[in-house]
Write an enzyme that holds these catalytic residues in place. Structure first.
Site, PDB file in Angstrom:
ATOM      1  N   GLU A 212      -3.681  -0.389  -9.739  1.00  7.88           N
ATOM      2  CA  GLU A 212      -2.547   0.496 -10.033  1.00  7.88           C
ATOM      3  C   GLU A 212      -1.364  -0.387 -10.418  1.00  7.88           C
ATOM      4  O   GLU A 212      -1.021  -1.313  -9.678  1.00  7.88           O
ATOM      5  CB  GLU A 212      -2.205   1.351  -8.809  1.00  7.88           C
ATOM      6  CG  GLU A 212      -3.304   2.373  -8.496  1.00  7.88           C
ATOM      7  CD  GLU A 212      -3.077   3.154  -7.200  1.00  7.88           C
ATOM      8  OE1 GLU A 212      -3.575   4.284  -7.113  1.00  7.88           O
ATOM      9  OE2 GLU A 212      -2.435   2.643  -6.263  1.00  7.88           O
TER      10      GLU A 212
ATOM     11  N   ASN B  73      -3.891   5.877  -2.459  1.00  5.66           N
ATOM     12  CA  ASN B  73      -3.552   5.999  -1.033  1.00  5.66           C
ATOM     13  C   ASN B  73      -2.906   7.334  -0.678  1.00  5.66           C
ATOM     14  O   ASN B  73      -3.014   7.791   0.459  1.00  5.66           O
ATOM     15  CB  ASN B  73      -2.646   4.848  -0.588  1.00  5.66           C
ATOM     16  CG  ASN B  73      -3.437   3.567  -0.406  1.00  5.66           C
ATOM     17  OD1 ASN B  73      -4.672   3.604  -0.350  1.00  5.66           O
ATOM     18  ND2 ASN B  73      -2.755   2.451  -0.313  1.00  5.66           N
TER      19      ASN B  73
ATOM     20  N   SER C 208       0.821  -1.216   0.000  1.00  6.13           N
ATOM     21  CA  SER C 208       0.000   0.000   0.000  1.00  6.13           C
ATOM     22  C   SER C 208       0.844   1.251   0.000  1.00  6.13           C
ATOM     23  O   SER C 208       0.376   2.318  -0.370  1.00  6.13           O
ATOM     24  CB  SER C 208      -0.824   0.069   1.290  1.00  6.13           C
ATOM     25  OG  SER C 208      -1.692  -0.990   1.393  1.00  6.13           O
TER      26      SER C 208
HETATM   27  C1  LIG Z   1      -5.372   0.396   1.796  1.00  4.53           C
HETATM   28  C2  LIG Z   1      -5.058   0.219   0.370  1.00  4.53           C
HETATM   29  O1  LIG Z   1      -3.898  -0.017   0.037  1.00  4.53           O
HETATM   30  C3  LIG Z   1      -6.016   0.403  -0.736  1.00  4.53           C
HETATM   31  C4  LIG Z   1      -7.468   0.151  -0.455  1.00  4.53           C
HETATM   32  O2  LIG Z   1      -7.962  -0.905  -0.684  1.00  4.53           O
HETATM   33  S1  LIG Z   1      -8.326   1.444   0.136  1.00  4.53           S
HETATM   34  C5  LIG Z   1      -9.969   0.829   0.266  1.00  4.53           C
HETATM   35  C6  LIG Z   1     -10.679   0.883  -1.068  1.00  4.53           C
HETATM   36  N1  LIG Z   1     -12.020   0.396  -0.890  1.00  4.53           N
HETATM   37  C7  LIG Z   1     -13.067   1.235  -0.711  1.00  4.53           C
HETATM   38  O3  LIG Z   1     -12.933   2.449  -0.746  1.00  4.53           O
HETATM   39  C8  LIG Z   1     -14.374   0.543  -0.449  1.00  4.53           C
HETATM   40  C9  LIG Z   1     -15.508   1.539  -0.278  1.00  4.53           C
HETATM   41  N2  LIG Z   1     -16.734   0.795  -0.089  1.00  4.53           N
HETATM   42  C10 LIG Z   1     -17.491   0.341  -1.122  1.00  4.53           C
HETATM   43  O4  LIG Z   1     -17.174   0.539  -2.287  1.00  4.53           O
HETATM   44  C11 LIG Z   1     -18.741  -0.419  -0.770  1.00  4.53           C
HETATM   45  O5  LIG Z   1     -19.104  -0.077   0.543  1.00  4.53           O
HETATM   46  C12 LIG Z   1     -18.565  -1.986  -0.875  1.00  4.53           C
HETATM   47  C13 LIG Z   1     -18.440  -2.382  -2.343  1.00  4.53           C
HETATM   48  C14 LIG Z   1     -17.365  -2.507  -0.113  1.00  4.53           C
HETATM   49  C15 LIG Z   1     -19.777  -2.670  -0.257  1.00  4.53           C
HETATM   50  O6  LIG Z   1     -20.919  -2.111  -0.800  1.00  4.53           O
HETATM   51  P1  LIG Z   1     -22.185  -1.746   0.092  1.00  4.53           P
HETATM   52  O7  LIG Z   1     -23.277  -1.330  -0.823  1.00  4.53           O
HETATM   53  O8  LIG Z   1     -21.710  -0.807   1.144  1.00  4.53           O
HETATM   54  O9  LIG Z   1     -22.519  -3.073   0.858  1.00  4.53           O
HETATM   55  P2  LIG Z   1     -23.225  -4.392   0.358  1.00  4.53           P
HETATM   56  O10 LIG Z   1     -24.660  -4.141   0.023  1.00  4.53           O
HETATM   57  O11 LIG Z   1     -22.911  -5.386   1.422  1.00  4.53           O
HETATM   58  O12 LIG Z   1     -22.440  -4.795  -0.947  1.00  4.53           O
HETATM   59  C16 LIG Z   1     -22.734  -4.331  -2.242  1.00  4.53           C
HETATM   60  C17 LIG Z   1     -22.524  -5.443  -3.214  1.00  4.53           C
HETATM   61  O13 LIG Z   1     -21.153  -5.838  -3.174  1.00  4.53           O
HETATM   62  C18 LIG Z   1     -21.050  -7.237  -2.921  1.00  4.53           C
HETATM   63  N3  LIG Z   1     -19.865  -7.458  -2.110  1.00  4.53           N
HETATM   64  C19 LIG Z   1     -19.393  -6.676  -1.103  1.00  4.53           C
HETATM   65  N4  LIG Z   1     -18.269  -7.196  -0.608  1.00  4.53           N
HETATM   66  C20 LIG Z   1     -18.012  -8.324  -1.311  1.00  4.53           C
HETATM   67  C21 LIG Z   1     -16.970  -9.300  -1.267  1.00  4.53           C
HETATM   68  N5  LIG Z   1     -15.973  -9.230  -0.407  1.00  4.53           N
HETATM   69  N6  LIG Z   1     -17.040 -10.310  -2.150  1.00  4.53           N
HETATM   70  C22 LIG Z   1     -18.038 -10.414  -3.037  1.00  4.53           C
HETATM   71  N7  LIG Z   1     -19.046  -9.516  -3.142  1.00  4.53           N
HETATM   72  C23 LIG Z   1     -19.021  -8.497  -2.278  1.00  4.53           C
HETATM   73  C24 LIG Z   1     -22.326  -7.597  -2.188  1.00  4.53           C
HETATM   74  O14 LIG Z   1     -22.678  -8.943  -2.363  1.00  4.53           O
HETATM   75  C25 LIG Z   1     -23.344  -6.679  -2.820  1.00  4.53           C
HETATM   76  O15 LIG Z   1     -23.832  -7.250  -4.012  1.00  4.53           O
HETATM   77  P3  LIG Z   1     -25.325  -6.860  -4.510  1.00  4.53           P
HETATM   78  O16 LIG Z   1     -25.245  -5.412  -4.894  1.00  4.53           O
HETATM   79  O17 LIG Z   1     -25.561  -7.751  -5.654  1.00  4.53           O
HETATM   80  O18 LIG Z   1     -26.200  -7.118  -3.340  1.00  4.53           O
HETATM   81  N1  LIG Z   2      -6.044  -4.014   3.791  1.00  9.87           N
HETATM   82  C1  LIG Z   2      -6.195  -3.333   2.672  1.00  9.87           C
HETATM   83  O1  LIG Z   2      -7.241  -2.706   2.450  1.00  9.87           O
HETATM   84  C2  LIG Z   2      -5.100  -3.317   1.648  1.00  9.87           C
HETATM   85  C3  LIG Z   2      -3.832  -3.819   1.926  1.00  9.87           C
HETATM   86  N2  LIG Z   2      -2.858  -3.781   0.951  1.00  9.87           N
HETATM   87  C4  LIG Z   2      -1.517  -4.311   1.226  1.00  9.87           C
HETATM   88  O2  LIG Z   2      -1.584  -5.731   1.033  1.00  9.87           O
HETATM   89  C5  LIG Z   2      -0.678  -6.394   1.935  1.00  9.87           C
HETATM   90  C6  LIG Z   2      -1.465  -7.373   2.791  1.00  9.87           C
HETATM   91  O3  LIG Z   2      -2.468  -6.668   3.514  1.00  9.87           O
HETATM   92  P1  LIG Z   2      -3.735  -7.416   4.139  1.00  9.87           P
HETATM   93  O4  LIG Z   2      -4.158  -8.514   3.239  1.00  9.87           O
HETATM   94  O5  LIG Z   2      -4.671  -6.374   4.551  1.00  9.87           O
HETATM   95  O6  LIG Z   2      -3.058  -8.064   5.454  1.00  9.87           O
HETATM   96  P2  LIG Z   2      -3.582  -9.273   6.344  1.00  9.87           P
HETATM   97  O7  LIG Z   2      -2.987  -9.067   7.684  1.00  9.87           O
HETATM   98  O8  LIG Z   2      -5.047  -9.453   6.212  1.00  9.87           O
HETATM   99  O9  LIG Z   2      -2.909 -10.565   5.642  1.00  9.87           O
HETATM  100  C7  LIG Z   2      -1.530 -10.790   5.567  1.00  9.87           C
HETATM  101  C8  LIG Z   2      -1.325 -12.311   5.470  1.00  9.87           C
HETATM  102  O10 LIG Z   2       0.046 -12.572   5.158  1.00  9.87           O
HETATM  103  C9  LIG Z   2       0.440 -13.708   5.908  1.00  9.87           C
HETATM  104  N3  LIG Z   2       1.901 -13.699   6.005  1.00  9.87           N
HETATM  105  C10 LIG Z   2       2.678 -12.892   6.745  1.00  9.87           C
HETATM  106  N4  LIG Z   2       3.990 -13.188   6.524  1.00  9.87           N
HETATM  107  C11 LIG Z   2       4.013 -14.185   5.601  1.00  9.87           C
HETATM  108  C12 LIG Z   2       5.051 -14.911   4.943  1.00  9.87           C
HETATM  109  N5  LIG Z   2       6.335 -14.667   5.188  1.00  9.87           N
HETATM  110  N6  LIG Z   2       4.696 -15.856   4.051  1.00  9.87           N
HETATM  111  C13 LIG Z   2       3.403 -16.117   3.782  1.00  9.87           C
HETATM  112  N7  LIG Z   2       2.386 -15.455   4.360  1.00  9.87           N
HETATM  113  C14 LIG Z   2       2.685 -14.504   5.255  1.00  9.87           C
HETATM  114  C15 LIG Z   2      -0.277 -13.556   7.250  1.00  9.87           C
HETATM  115  O11 LIG Z   2      -0.361 -14.773   7.937  1.00  9.87           O
HETATM  116  C16 LIG Z   2      -1.645 -13.027   6.791  1.00  9.87           C
HETATM  117  O12 LIG Z   2      -2.549 -14.070   6.532  1.00  9.87           O
HETATM  118  C17 LIG Z   2       0.016  -5.274   2.729  1.00  9.87           C
HETATM  119  O13 LIG Z   2       1.217  -4.943   2.073  1.00  9.87           O
HETATM  120  C18 LIG Z   2      -0.989  -4.135   2.645  1.00  9.87           C
HETATM  121  O14 LIG Z   2      -0.392  -2.867   2.802  1.00  9.87           O
HETATM  122  C19 LIG Z   2      -3.103  -3.308  -0.310  1.00  9.87           C
HETATM  123  C20 LIG Z   2      -4.350  -2.852  -0.651  1.00  9.87           C
HETATM  124  C21 LIG Z   2      -5.432  -2.777   0.324  1.00  9.87           C
END
Ligand SMILES: CC(=O)CC(=O)SCCNC(=O)CCNC(=O)[C@H](O)C(C)(C)COP(=O)(O)OP(=O)(O)OC[C@H]1O[C@@H](n2cnc3c(N)ncnc32)[C@H](O)[C@@H]1OP(=O)(O)O
Ligand SMILES: NC(=O)C1=CN([C@@H]2O[C@H](COP(=O)(O)OP(=O)(O)OC[C@H]3O[C@@H](n4cnc5c(N)ncnc54)[C@H](O)[C@@H]3O)[C@@H](O)[C@H]2O)C=CC1
Length: 309
Positions: free
Chosen positions: A173, A211, A140
């Site tokens: 990305e 991010n 991330s």
């Molecule tokens: C940290 C990083 O490095 C990067 C990141 O990932 S940052 C995070 C990026 N993600 C976001 O910003 C997510 C923002 N949230 C959303 O887009 C929406 O809330 C969401 C798609 C997650 C869920 O949608 P929602 O309308 O709030 O909830 P919900 O009604 O439960 O789900 C909508 C649909 O998605 C489906 N769905 C949700 N999660 C699912 C999953 N894990 N697997 C399969 N289907 C899923 C549901 O089945 C539902 O389908 P229907 O429309 O057919 O009923």
């Molecule tokens: N959580 C999020 O929304 C997002 C996370 N990421 C990135 O993805 C990566 C994973 O994040 P998450 O899935 O959220 O973490 P998580 O904590 O849910 O899963 C990490 C997994 O890796 C396993 N693990 C750790 N060390 C290991 C090794 N040496 N060999 C094999 N498995 C190992 C752990 O047991 C765990 O199951 C991180 O780099 C995070 O920054 C990217 C996009 C979105």
């Protein structure tokens, strides 16, 4: 732009495309990546550190496939069941890294957001994987170039940054470092498209595109909560109803994982101490120290424990 235009002149023959992939880490992201790769015709090996964790990963993939299948085959239960079984049959869970990578085309790393841990893994992978295997990290926030440093294949290294939940989020990305070859980059872009994702290109800069904007926003919301300006519920409602976001900043932080959010912001602060957007957030650090990691631990800014739902 110039890079992309140049890359698109190369064509990857079908025989040369990525077919077998290995996902390291079966957590939130790794299980989602494995699932989508399997439903888009790839052979997937998913690696984690214990059989117990892998069992949980497979369970979460099953639950997610059931949701996707129910929608995709709304009027055909048998087809939905076949979709689920076919996808699962394309995923092999294992704890044996060497075995997992021995003939793989692409390794996607999705383990904890920590440079030392990722370095240890990539050193091992570099020894075990065949010459042609491409390595990608789903990090991330960490520089792809720095992760790649411990390998002898920087030309076959890039970033594939997926979004949570992977089956629902359309974006991918795709990041190249200066050493990434055109052929590798082209294969990564084609793989992203084969996964059904919309790909965007970004330099190897902190947080890439999403991010770099999203994490400071979630941290600013936490500072607002720390100051007592508004409650978590009201900040979330405000951003959902006033700015059209699908989730408010706290629901989203809980969804991403508060540990992951903290690793990101603390890591950036270490590398860029002068940037006020990257200042650590004491409330977040306290919650993580107390084991409140968001949905995955049952509690974060909100409570997800069954008894309270
Ligand atoms: C940290 C990083 O490095 C990067 C990141 O990932 S940052 C995070 C990026 N993600 C976001 O910003 C997510 C923002 N949230 C959303 O887009 C929406 O809330 C969401 C798609 C997650 C869920 O949608 P929602 O309308 O709030 O909830 P919900 O009604 O439960 O789900 C909508 C649909 O998605 C489906 N769905 C949700 N999660 C699912 C999953 N894990 N697997 C399969 N289907 C899923 C549901 O089945 C539902 O389908 P229907 O429309 O057919 O009923
Ligand atoms: N959580 C999020 O929304 C997002 C996370 N990421 C990135 O993805 C990566 C994973 O994040 P998450 O899935 O959220 O973490 P998580 O904590 O849910 O899963 C990490 C997994 O890796 C396993 N693990 C750790 N060390 C290991 C090794 N040496 N060999 C094999 N498995 C190992 C752990 O047991 C765990 O199951 C991180 O780099 C995070 O920054 C990217 C996009 C979105």
């Amino acid at each position: 732009m110039a890079q992309l235009t140049q890359v698109s002149r190369f064509s990857t023959s079908a025989a040369n495309m990525i077919k077998k992939i290995t996902v390291i880490g079966g957590g939130l992201m790794g299980s989602g990546i494995a699932q989508v790769a399997a439903t888009t015709g790839h052979k997937v090996t998913m690696v984690d550190t214990s059989e117990d964790i892998l069992q949980k990963s497979v369970k979460s993939i099953q639950a997610s496939l059931a949701r996707v299948g129910k929608k995709k085959f709304a009027n055909d239960e048998a087809a939905g069941k076949k979709f689920l079984e076919d996808a699962l049959s394309h995923i092999k869970p294992t704890v044996n890294i060497k075995e997992a990578v021995k003939d793989t085309d692409l390794v996607i790393e999705a383990i904890v957001e920590n440079m030392d841990v990722k370095h240890k893994l990539f050193r091992e992978l570099d020894q075990a994987a065949p010459q042609h295997t491409i390595f990608a990290s789903n990090t991330s926030s960490l520089p792809i170039g720095k992760i790649a440093e411990v390998t002898s294949r920087k030309d076959r290294f890039g970033g594939l940054h997926f979004f949570n939940p992977v089956p629902m989020m359309k974006l991918l990305e795709v990041i190249r470092i200066p050493e990434t070859s055109d052929e590798t980059y082209k294969k990564l872009l084609e793989f992203g498209k084969a996964m059904g994702k919309h790909t965007v290109e970004c330099k190897d800069t902190p947080g890439f595109i999403v991010n770099r904007l999203l994490v400071p926003y979630m941290m600013e919301a936490t500072r607002m909560l720390e100051r007592g300006d508004a409650s978590a519920q009201d900040i979330d409602s405000a951003m959902k109803l006033g700015a059209g976001y699908p989730m408010g900043p706290f629901e989203l932080a809980d969804y991403v994982g508060l540990d992951t959010c903290m690793f990101i912001i603390d890591g950036w602060h270490k590398d860029y101490p002068e940037n006020p957007l990257f200042k650590p957030v004491p409330l977040l650090q306290k919650m993580v120290a107390d084991g409140k990691l968001g949905r995955k631990s049952g509690e974060g800014f909100f409570n997800y424990k069954k008894s309270s739902m």
